[in-house]
Design an enzyme around this catalytic site. Structure first.
Site, PDB file in Angstrom:
ATOM      1  N   HIS A  37       0.934  -1.143  -0.030  1.00  0.00           N
ATOM      2  CA  HIS A  37       0.021  -0.040  -0.172  1.00  0.00           C
ATOM      3  C   HIS A  37       0.917   1.309   0.048  1.00  0.00           C
ATOM      4  O   HIS A  37       0.549   2.122  -0.734  1.00  0.00           O
ATOM      5  CB  HIS A  37      -0.625  -0.063   1.275  1.00  0.00           C
ATOM      6  CG  HIS A  37      -1.845  -1.148   1.493  1.00  0.00           C
ATOM      7  ND1 HIS A  37      -1.955  -1.981   2.315  1.00  0.00           N
ATOM      8  CD2 HIS A  37      -3.156  -1.207   0.692  1.00  0.00           C
ATOM      9  CE1 HIS A  37      -3.010  -2.667   2.531  1.00  0.00           C
ATOM     10  NE2 HIS A  37      -3.497  -2.456   1.217  1.00  0.00           N
ATOM     11  N   GLN A 153      -8.811  -7.768 -10.365  1.00  0.00           N
ATOM     12  CA  GLN A 153      -9.590  -6.866  -9.638  1.00  0.00           C
ATOM     13  C   GLN A 153      -8.995  -5.290 -10.753  1.00  0.00           C
ATOM     14  O   GLN A 153      -9.916  -4.798 -11.107  1.00  0.00           O
ATOM     15  CB  GLN A 153      -9.321  -6.416  -8.294  1.00  0.00           C
ATOM     16  CG  GLN A 153      -9.547  -5.025  -7.818  1.00  0.00           C
ATOM     17  CD  GLN A 153      -9.359  -4.916  -6.230  1.00  0.00           C
ATOM     18  OE1 GLN A 153      -9.888  -5.310  -5.556  1.00  0.00           O
ATOM     19  NE2 GLN A 153      -8.280  -4.204  -5.995  1.00  0.00           N
ATOM     20  N   SER A 186      -2.737  -7.766   3.450  1.00  0.00           N
ATOM     21  CA  SER A 186      -3.190  -7.606   4.827  1.00  0.00           C
ATOM     22  C   SER A 186      -3.271  -8.954   5.623  1.00  0.00           C
ATOM     23  O   SER A 186      -3.108  -9.057   6.752  1.00  0.00           O
ATOM     24  CB  SER A 186      -4.341  -6.902   5.016  1.00  0.00           C
ATOM     25  OG  SER A 186      -3.816  -5.403   4.222  1.00  0.00           O
ATOM     26  N   ARG A 187      -3.863  -9.790   4.730  1.00  0.00           N
ATOM     27  CA  ARG A 187      -4.232 -11.155   5.296  1.00  0.00           C
ATOM     28  C   ARG A 187      -3.014 -11.824   5.778  1.00  0.00           C
ATOM     29  O   ARG A 187      -3.007 -12.695   6.436  1.00  0.00           O
ATOM     30  CB  ARG A 187      -5.049 -11.766   4.254  1.00  0.00           C
ATOM     31  CG  ARG A 187      -6.317 -11.413   3.869  1.00  0.00           C
ATOM     32  CD  ARG A 187      -7.236 -12.236   3.043  1.00  0.00           C
ATOM     33  NE  ARG A 187      -8.454 -11.967   2.915  1.00  0.00           N
ATOM     34  CZ  ARG A 187      -8.829 -10.994   1.933  1.00  0.00           C
ATOM     35  NH1 ARG A 187      -8.354 -10.607   0.992  1.00  0.00           N
ATOM     36  NH2 ARG A 187     -10.476 -10.706   2.072  1.00  0.00           N
TER      37      ARG A 187
HETATM   38  O1  PAF Z   1      -8.067  -4.166  -3.071  1.00  0.00           O
HETATM   39  C1  PAF Z   1      -8.650  -3.673  -2.215  1.00  0.00           C
HETATM   40  O2  PAF Z   1      -8.216  -3.408  -0.965  1.00  0.00           O
HETATM   41  C2  PAF Z   1     -10.175  -3.478  -2.277  1.00  0.00           C
HETATM   42  O3  PAF Z   1     -10.513  -4.755  -3.173  1.00  0.00           O
HETATM   43  C3  PAF Z   1     -10.518  -2.233  -2.807  1.00  0.00           C
HETATM   44  C4  PAF Z   1      -9.921  -1.786  -4.000  1.00  0.00           C
HETATM   45  C5  PAF Z   1     -10.091  -0.998  -1.928  1.00  0.00           C
HETATM   46  C6  PAF Z   1     -11.920  -2.128  -2.619  1.00  0.00           C
HETATM   47  O4  PAF Z   1     -12.623  -2.207  -1.625  1.00  0.00           O
END
Ligand code: PAF
Length: 271
Positions: A37, A153, A186-187
């Site tokens: 992140h 995603q 995070s997991r």
């Molecule tokens: O990747 C993530 O952390 C989530 O899927 C997101 C893009 C913030 C949507 O909740």
């Protein structure tokens, strides 16, 4: 760094920044921030005039029996890390702020959401697309930074932006890995020590698969190689291993469970 809890507050704060003429960098996250992140925020800080980070554990993208209630959270730590990484605004809405009423509207992206994660988590991408659409609508024109670990995603978000003409430039950023190759997530914090050690098999299998496909082994055989490498780890419960074509090259993807923790990872390979 200003912490904002309301959608109106976030919208107005970013509107005021827009007059500067420099782009706004949006980094949507579900918190429990890690180096992956932070790399998105640091890149946004270099490329944009304003960095806006969102932290929202979005209930819509968790299926029944998934880890919504156990998803790791630590807002105090996240605030410090986001500020250090260059965030100017941190949007941390409550569920009731994002979803004040039952949601009757859903954004779903056909085809791109099928297969891979979509097969294992059938409602997941509609939940992701819906919350990302809301965040884009609240934030307004921006550059939005997403990690490539969530490869499908990223494809879903890119297609939604294209199909619905969002004034958003989607920026995909490389996966950040632990020294043993495990993709940051995070997991990972929820893995037991034994599972944490075992979990590096996923990236190891993908890297082995990449080496094989780049020396001419066919995709079906490489898929079997990745699957069997992960399945050979007794602590891993394989969901899938796949090899898909990507441009002129390949993308190798895998998902596996270690205890109650489900991990995903992927690597690109040249043809
Ligand atoms: O990747 C993530 O952390 C989530 O899927 C997101 C893009 C913030 C949507 O909740």
């Amino acid at each position: 760094m200003q912490v904002i809890e309301t959608t109106e507050g976030f919208r107005k704060a970013l509107e005021a920044q827009r007059t500067s003429g420099r782009p706004i960098g949006l980094v949507p996250t579900m918190g429990f921030l890690h180096a992956g992140h932070l790399s998105l925020m640091e890149r946004a800080a270099v490329e944009c005039g304003t960095v806006a980070v969102t932290i929202f554990v979005n209930p819509l993208q968790f299926g029944a029996g998934e880890d919504l209630s156990s998803y790791p959270r630590d807002l105090d730590r996240d605030q410090e890390l986001a500020a250090e990484a260059g965030a100017d605004f941190l949007f941390v809405p409550a569920v009731a702020e994002m979803y004040p009423d039952r949601m009757l509207t859903t954004v779903s992206v056909a085809e791109v959401s099928d297969g891979l994660e979509g097969s294992c988590r059938p409602t997941h991408f509609a939940g992701v697309a819906t919350v990302v659409a809301k965040l884009f609508n609240i934030a307004g024109p921006c550059r939005a930074y997403f990690g490539e670990k969530d490869w499908q995603q990223l494809a879903v978000v890119r297609r939604m932006v294209q199909d619905l003409s969002y004034p958003v430039e989607v920026v995909g950023c490389p996966i950040v890995r632990e020294p043993d190759g495990l993709a940051m997530s995070s997991r990972n914090a929820r893995l037991t020590p034994a599972d944490r050690q075992a979990a590096s098999v996923v990236s190891r299998a993908l890297f082995t698969g990449r080496a094989a496909i780049e020396t001419g082994v066919g995709p079906a055989e490489v898929r079997r190689l990745v699957a069997s490498t992960i399945a050979a780890e007794p602590r891993a419960d394989l969901d899938y291993a796949e090899v898909v074509q990507e441009g002129t090259g390949w993308r190798l993807l895998a998902a596996a469970r270690f205890g109650t923790v489900r991990l995903i990872d992927n690597v690109g390979a040249a043809h």
